[in-house]
Design a protein around this motif. Structure first.
Motif, short mmCIF file in Angstrom:
data_model
loop_
_atom_site.label_atom_id
_atom_site.label_comp_id
_atom_site.label_asym_id
_atom_site.label_seq_id
_atom_site.Cartn_x
_atom_site.Cartn_y
_atom_site.Cartn_z
N ILE A 230 0.84 -1.21 0.00
CA ILE A 230 0.00 0.00 0.00
C ILE A 230 0.88 1.26 0.00
O ILE A 230 0.62 2.21 -0.75
N GLU A 231 1.94 1.24 0.81
CA GLU A 231 2.83 2.41 0.85
C GLU A 231 3.45 2.67 -0.52
O GLU A 231 3.53 3.82 -0.98
N GLN A 232 3.90 1.61 -1.18
CA GLN A 232 4.49 1.76 -2.52
C GLN A 232 3.48 2.34 -3.50
O GLN A 232 3.78 3.24 -4.27
N GLN A 233 2.25 1.81 -3.47
CA GLN A 233 1.24 2.25 -4.43
C GLN A 233 0.77 3.67 -4.16
O GLN A 233 0.40 4.40 -5.09
N CYS A 234 0.81 4.09 -2.89
CA CYS A 234 0.39 5.46 -2.57
C CYS A 234 1.36 6.50 -3.13
O CYS A 234 0.97 7.64 -3.40
N LEU A 235 2.64 6.11 -3.32
CA LEU A 235 3.62 7.05 -3.86
C LEU A 235 3.13 7.60 -5.21
O LEU A 235 3.28 8.79 -5.50
#
Ligand SMILES: [Zn+2]
Ligand SMILES: [Zn+2]
Length: 254
Positions: A230-235
């Motif tokens: 999720i953190e990666q995709q939020c970037l």
């Protein structure tokens, strides 16, 4: 207003607690497993509990908190939620079978728990703080809250999926300084998100274009094990937004 995050995970695990926000030591918004980290004295200071919906990860702490406080506090604990959420709690949790009915204990005239019905869109004043529930889309009737301290306006979506009612209500507010909003699943689980009515990063990024305010975002309710994806995709999905992934123990000043 000082908001302490007791828990904001979509599940349990080492260091993870489910949703609970302690506002100025006296108001609890949702009562997930994070409530279990409070001392008896801290629990005893809480006067009001606001619930977003009836799901266990948001209410289980209320059951244990009521049991802990039984016989310890002289005055009742006020529990605020919509009619549908209160009905579910009374029929399925505080029903003597799953847990005692603390709204009739120690006796019906002086109960430990007093339930109050909230109407979406109607503001309630709790001390210096004004709270307004607003309807959101989830698998059960659910609300979010706008919390106005007089100095800042904090909004919390609760558990929600894409729904214009959310953005319409927030756009009607004069200001939204901070928005705590959920992302439960990574983009590859978008179908699961649709079925269980939870956001994914890509969907939230697209939906946020409907919001006329530019609040700081606090992202929550990531399912255990999905945090890194999720953190990666939020970037990419939330590029240009000021956001952080909320963690247990964080303090939000508003
Ligand atoms: Zn839920
Ligand atoms: Zn939840």
């Amino acid at each position: 207003m000082r908001i302490k995050v007791l828990g904001c995970s979509g599940g349990v695990g080492p260091g993870l607690r489910t949703t609970g926000l302690l506002v100025d030591e006296e108001i609890l918004i949702d009562a997930g497993t994070g409530v279990g980290d409070l001392s008896l004295a801290q629990m005893g200071r809480i006067t009001d509990v606001l619930l977003t919906h009836s799901h266990l990860d948001h209410v289980c702490g209320l059951a244990f908190m009521a049991d802990n406080l039984f016989g310890l506090i002289e005055r009742p604990l006020h529990v605020h939620a919509t009619r549908e959420t209160l009905k579910t709690l009374q029929e399925h949790l505080f029903n003597w079978r799953l847990w005692p009915d603390f709204s009739r204990l120690p006796d019906p005239e002086h109960p430990l728990l007093v339930f109050h019905t909230l109407e979406p869109g109607v503001t309630k004043r709790l001390g210096d703080i004004k709270v307004t529930p607003f309807e959101v889309l989830h698998t059960v009737p659910a609300v979010g809250y706008v919390v106005d301290s007089g100095e800042g306006v904090f909004a919390f979506s609760g558990d929600t999926y894409a729904d214009d009612r959310l953005w319409t209500f927030l756009n009607q507010q004069p200001r939204i300084d901070r928005l705590m909003i959920e992302i439960a699943f990574p983009d590859e689980d978008a179908e699961l998100g649709r079925l269980s009515k939870h956001f994914t990063p890509g969907l939230l990024g697209r939906e946020l274009t409907k919001l006329r305010h530019r609040p700081k975002l606090f992202l929550t309710h990531h399912k255990p094990g999905t945090e890194r994806a999720i953190e990666q995709q939020c970037l990419g999905a939330l590029a240009g937004w000021d956001y952080s992934h909320l963690k247990r123990g964080d303090i939000i000043l508003s």
